[in-house]
Design an enzyme around this catalytic site. Structure first.
Site, short mmCIF file in Angstrom:
data_model
loop_
_atom_site.label_atom_id
_atom_site.label_comp_id
_atom_site.label_asym_id
_atom_site.label_seq_id
_atom_site.Cartn_x
_atom_site.Cartn_y
_atom_site.Cartn_z
N GLU A 7 55.74 100.26 -34.67
CA GLU A 7 56.50 99.16 -35.26
C GLU A 7 56.44 99.37 -36.76
O GLU A 7 55.39 99.15 -37.36
CB GLU A 7 55.86 97.81 -34.94
CG GLU A 7 55.64 97.54 -33.47
CD GLU A 7 56.89 97.04 -32.80
OE1 GLU A 7 57.79 96.56 -33.50
OE2 GLU A 7 56.97 97.15 -31.58
N CYS B 114 57.28 91.68 -41.09
CA CYS B 114 58.09 92.82 -40.67
C CYS B 114 59.49 92.37 -40.29
O CYS B 114 60.43 93.16 -40.31
CB CYS B 114 57.41 93.51 -39.50
SG CYS B 114 57.04 92.38 -38.15
P1 NAP Z 1 50.15 101.12 -43.68
O1 NAP Z 1 49.63 101.45 -45.01
O2 NAP Z 1 51.05 102.11 -43.04
O3 NAP Z 1 48.87 100.86 -42.78
C1 NAP Z 1 48.99 100.42 -41.48
C2 NAP Z 1 47.70 100.70 -40.73
O4 NAP Z 1 47.53 102.11 -40.60
C3 NAP Z 1 46.46 100.19 -41.42
O5 NAP Z 1 45.55 99.72 -40.44
C4 NAP Z 1 45.92 101.44 -42.08
O6 NAP Z 1 44.53 101.38 -42.29
C5 NAP Z 1 46.23 102.47 -41.04
N1 NAP Z 1 46.29 103.83 -41.54
C6 NAP Z 1 46.88 104.28 -42.66
N2 NAP Z 1 46.75 105.63 -42.72
C7 NAP Z 1 46.06 106.01 -41.62
C8 NAP Z 1 45.61 107.26 -41.12
N3 NAP Z 1 45.85 108.39 -41.77
N4 NAP Z 1 44.92 107.28 -39.96
C9 NAP Z 1 44.65 106.15 -39.29
N5 NAP Z 1 45.06 104.94 -39.73
C10 NAP Z 1 45.76 104.87 -40.87
O7 NAP Z 1 50.92 99.75 -43.66
P2 NAP Z 1 50.51 98.37 -44.33
O8 NAP Z 1 50.61 98.54 -45.79
O9 NAP Z 1 49.22 97.88 -43.77
O10 NAP Z 1 51.65 97.41 -43.79
C11 NAP Z 1 52.89 97.23 -44.46
C12 NAP Z 1 54.00 97.88 -43.71
O11 NAP Z 1 53.92 97.53 -42.35
C13 NAP Z 1 55.36 97.43 -44.15
O12 NAP Z 1 56.15 98.55 -44.37
C14 NAP Z 1 55.91 96.63 -42.98
O13 NAP Z 1 57.29 96.71 -42.79
C15 NAP Z 1 55.19 97.20 -41.83
N6 NAP Z 1 55.00 96.23 -40.77
C16 NAP Z 1 55.72 96.36 -39.64
C17 NAP Z 1 55.56 95.46 -38.61
C18 NAP Z 1 56.35 95.58 -37.33
O14 NAP Z 1 56.05 94.88 -36.37
N7 NAP Z 1 57.32 96.41 -37.29
C19 NAP Z 1 54.65 94.43 -38.73
C20 NAP Z 1 53.93 94.32 -39.90
C21 NAP Z 1 54.11 95.24 -40.92
P3 NAP Z 1 43.90 101.16 -43.75
O15 NAP Z 1 44.25 99.79 -44.16
O16 NAP Z 1 42.44 101.33 -43.50
O17 NAP Z 1 44.50 102.21 -44.62
#
Ligand code: NAP
Length: 722
Positions: free
Chosen positions: A296, A335
């Site tokens: 997502e 999101c």
């Molecule tokens: P993110 O930086 O991509 O991180 C998402 C998750 O992935 C976090 O738990 C992060 O952990 C983990 N992660 C990052 N790099 C990783 C790796 N190399 N290996 C394992 N885990 C890893 O996203 P975010 O900043 O938290 O969220 C914002 C984004 O999420 C926005 O773009 C939004 O559109 C999207 N979003 C989408 C939905 C949906 O349902 N489609 C819902 C909510 C948000 P760490 O925090 O420890 O880095």
């Protein structure tokens, strides 16, 4: 080859390693002391793994209060062995969950939901520290708990078994001795949930509700920045002892190697940015082991104002209200938030003015302060990221409301907290200047753009290249139909909003547990929730083939053609515990007469020509006046019911019923009533202890051919009334 040298090198390496560990441990002690000494409120947010609360063996990542910028603690995963954690879930949690039936798992979720609901107020103060207002927190906390309740109720749509029997049998042979069916068994792996920062509680609960219902344990890895709130709830869940040990583990902090130990029976869900999603989805283990990966990601959701919703109409006001809500709730960190506002070109000024007017009334500030409508972003890093995206968008469109620097904040320091103003852009050339369809600013940021006709509106909606949701505000059925059919293939969900449903509408931004959440293309191509569809992601569907008796034995549901037991007392004399699947009553026969048809027509008032008028049958499939189907059903009951008071308490409905062959006066009918499926029922205080028994009613004629087939639902008393 100089073995000695290698050995000494290894030895040196080990000494060196120990030396660093010692330094680290000493430093760790100092650091721990520092945390407790200088600030009683600082917390080391531990991980819950292997049945214990464990903090990693380094200082960890500092975690901050988003409103005042102060550090509130830290999280560390250093030294955690993810492979051990996964195995713990597979070996300890999985078997316990798989032993439980869907009914038991559902009741477990209900108990958990009731417990969390009873202590829900505990979570609000910490939620405010993420920058969330009361409304934002309500969505996160109570929305998450609501999700548990909804999933718990889904137990009624599953059999009373640890696995699911899907659909009905497929006939694969002429004489009915060979059939096929589908069962869905829980995967013997682990559900790994990698979540985004925006809904620390809802994000976890909406996902674990589903895997727990399926009988699969979870390892939850919330985004580090807001993991303290998720951790607080997991503490309460673990303390309640409602979930079996091993069914829920929590990683509070970074987990870069988490996918290194996934195996083919695991399921990974990811919510976050597309960049991270793509990186993780292409992990070699995910590909090699064919691990389902539900993504997502970012989504440039839109809303469309239709041409009929002009200023002065209720629909126009609904539109403005919905857009403002989507920009400001959770400071736009949803999101599903509206990023693109698609408006008829002649209404651009009206929309611009109405939105500017409403947005100017948004009070930004400390979420705990009365009157504040929009809190902060989740952290300073998020703010920087959103500002960067806004600057990029500014290259191709103009800001018509809000400013990155000039805005007021109530009861907080805007330089310390992660505050920002709502930002509204206008893009007059959305087909040429396409940044607004590609750049997601994950904050209170949205772009108005004009369209000239509904075909253009559909094209613009599709330019998001795949979104979680879009909405159209219209009361015009033709416009709604055209838009929905034109835009659906690029959207996971479409809301058609107007005066007639607005009051009860759940809104553009709310994914509902009974509806599918996810979207194609840019949105990640994933799908979750959606009632029992979501649970099926954690079950393996297997086609099984064999004789109906064998398939009955596996599925615990009677399959037509399977062995029937006609020995022993009438089925109505048996208590719930005594009834076996396949127990059958074969009734006396009944001769259907013309008088029966006329009497039934009189009694029911159903005088349809095919029952009453033999001269009206030309051009129909009937050769004579035909008996009412409902008469056959009723007469079948008259044949199979054993009337004396006994364990059968009541009949509460018919699941399916087919009239398969016309019955004419002069034909005889007979019934085979077979116990098809049994479902345990929870006993409420003074209630009679009972269960549900589904019976297959097979009515057949003198040639042995089935004329009616149905499934009736009865409640049958238990021997054991405790
Ligand atoms: P993110 O930086 O991509 O991180 C998402 C998750 O992935 C976090 O738990 C992060 O952990 C983990 N992660 C990052 N790099 C990783 C790796 N190399 N290996 C394992 N885990 C890893 O996203 P975010 O900043 O938290 O969220 C914002 C984004 O999420 C926005 O773009 C939004 O559109 C999207 N979003 C989408 C939905 C949906 O349902 N489609 C819902 C909510 C948000 P760490 O925090 O420890 O880095």
């Amino acid at each position: 080859m100089i073995p000695g040298k290698i050995q000494s090198h290894k030895h040196n390496q080990k000494t060196c390693y120990n030396f660093f560990i010692n330094i680290k441990l000493n430093y760790q002690k100092i650091f721990n002391g520092y945390i407790t000494k200088i600030n009683g409120q600082m917390n080391k947010y531990e991980n819950y793994v292997l049945g214990k609360w464990i903090y990693g063996d380094d200082l960890g990542t500092p975690l901050y209060n988003a409103v005042n910028g102060q550090q509130i603690g830290s999280a560390s995963t250093k030294g955690l062995d993810f492979s051990q954690i996964m195995n713990y879930a597979r070996k300890i949690g999985g078997p316990k969950l798989r032993k439980m039936t869907f009914q038991e798992r559902g009741l477990m979720l209900k108990k958990l939901a009731l417990h969390l609901h009873s202590i829900k107020n505990k979570f609000y103060p910490l939620s405010y520290q993420t920058g969330a207002t009361k409304l934002d927190s309500w969505i996160d906390i109570e929305g998450g708990i609501g999700n548990l309740f909804t999933n718990a109720s889904l137990r009624r749509q599953f059999p009373d078994l640890p696995f699911h029997v899907e659909g009905s049998a497929a006939s694969l042979s002429k004489n009915g001795t060979f059939i096929g069916h589908h069962i869905m068994v829980p995967k013997q792996g682990v559900a790994i949930h990698i979540n985004a920062f925006n809904f620390p509680i809802w994000g976890m609960l909406e996902k674990i509700a589903v895997n727990l219902m399926a009988g699969v344990p979870a390892v939850v890895k919330p985004a580090t920045i807001t993991s303290y709130l998720t951790q607080f709830m997991v503490r309460e869940i673990i303390a309640s002892k409602i979930l079996p040990e091993g069914s829920l583990q929590l990683i509070c902090g970074s987990a870069r190697d988490i996918l290194d130990s996934v195996t083919s029976e695991d399921v990974v869900t990811f919510t976050g940015s597309a960049d991270t999603g793509i990186l993780l989805k292409s992990h070699s283990k995910i590909i090699k082991e064919s691990v389902p990966f539900n993504m997502e990601a970012d989504s440039l959701n839109c809303t469309v104002l239709a041409e009929d919703a002009v200023p002065g109409t209720i629909d126009f006001n609904i539109f403005i209200k919905e857009v403002v809500k989507e920009i400001t709730v959770k400071a736009g960190q949803k999101c599903t938030a509206i990023r693109r506002i698609i408006v008829p070109e002649k209404l651009i000024d009206d929309v611009k003015n109405a939105l500017q007017d409403k947005l100017s009334k948004t009070i930004i500030g400390n979420p705990t302060t009365e009157g504040v409508k929009m809190g902060s972003l989740a952290g300073i890093d998020q703010k920087k990221e959103v500002y960067n995206q806004v600057k990029l968008l500014k290259n191709s469109q103009e800001i018509i409301f809000g400013s990155l620097d000039d805005f007021d904040v109530v009861d907080a320091d805007k330089n310390k907290g992660a505050f920002m103003s709502p930002i509204l852009f206008l893009n007059e050339y959305p087909f040429e200047k396409t940044d607004c369809h590609n750049i997601e600013a994950f904050g209170p940021v949205s772009t108005i753009m004009p369209y000239s006709n509904i075909e253009d509106a559909i094209k613009l909606a599709r330019m998001g290249k795949g979104s979680l949701v879009c909405s159209i505000i219209t009361s015009n059925m033709k416009i709604a139909e055209k838009f929905v059919l034109g835009a659906s293939s690029m959207h996971g969900r479409i809301l058609i909003l107007n005066e007639s449903c607005a009051k009860e509408s759940t809104g553009h931004g709310s994914p509902m547990p009974l509806l599918t959440h996810g979207g194609p293309g840019r949105a990640g191509g994933g799908e979750e929730m959606g009632g029992i569809r979501g649970i099926k992601h954690y079950l393996q569907r297997t086609a099984i083939q064999g004789h109906p008796t064998t398939i009955t034995n596996v599925t615990k549901q009677y399959q037509v053609g399977g062995k029937q037991n006609t020995e022993g007392p009438h089925i109505f004399r048996k208590h719930f515990e005594e009834i076996e699947i396949g127990d059958t009553v074969i009734t006396d026969e009944h001769l259907v007469t013309l008088d029966n048809i006329e009497d039934f027509a009189e009694l029911s008032g159903d005088k349809f020509y095919a029952h009453m008028d033999e001269n009206a049958l030309d051009g129909t499939i009937f050769t004579e006046r035909v008996a009412h189907g409902y008469y056959i059903m009723s007469r079948a009951a008259g044949l199979f019911v054993d009337p004396e008071k006994g364990p059968v308490l009541l009949n509460y409905g018919i699941d399916e019923c087919r009239f398969t062959k016309p019955v004419y006066p002069g034909m005889t009918i007979k019934v085979r009533l077979t116990a098809k499926e049994k479902i345990e029922q929870e006993k409420k205080d003074d209630d009679i202890a009972k269960g549900i028994v589904k019976f297959l009613v097979d009515v057949y004629d003198d040639e042995g051919e089935t004329v009616m087939l149905g499934t009736i639902l009865t409640m049958v008393k238990k021997i054991n009334q405790k």
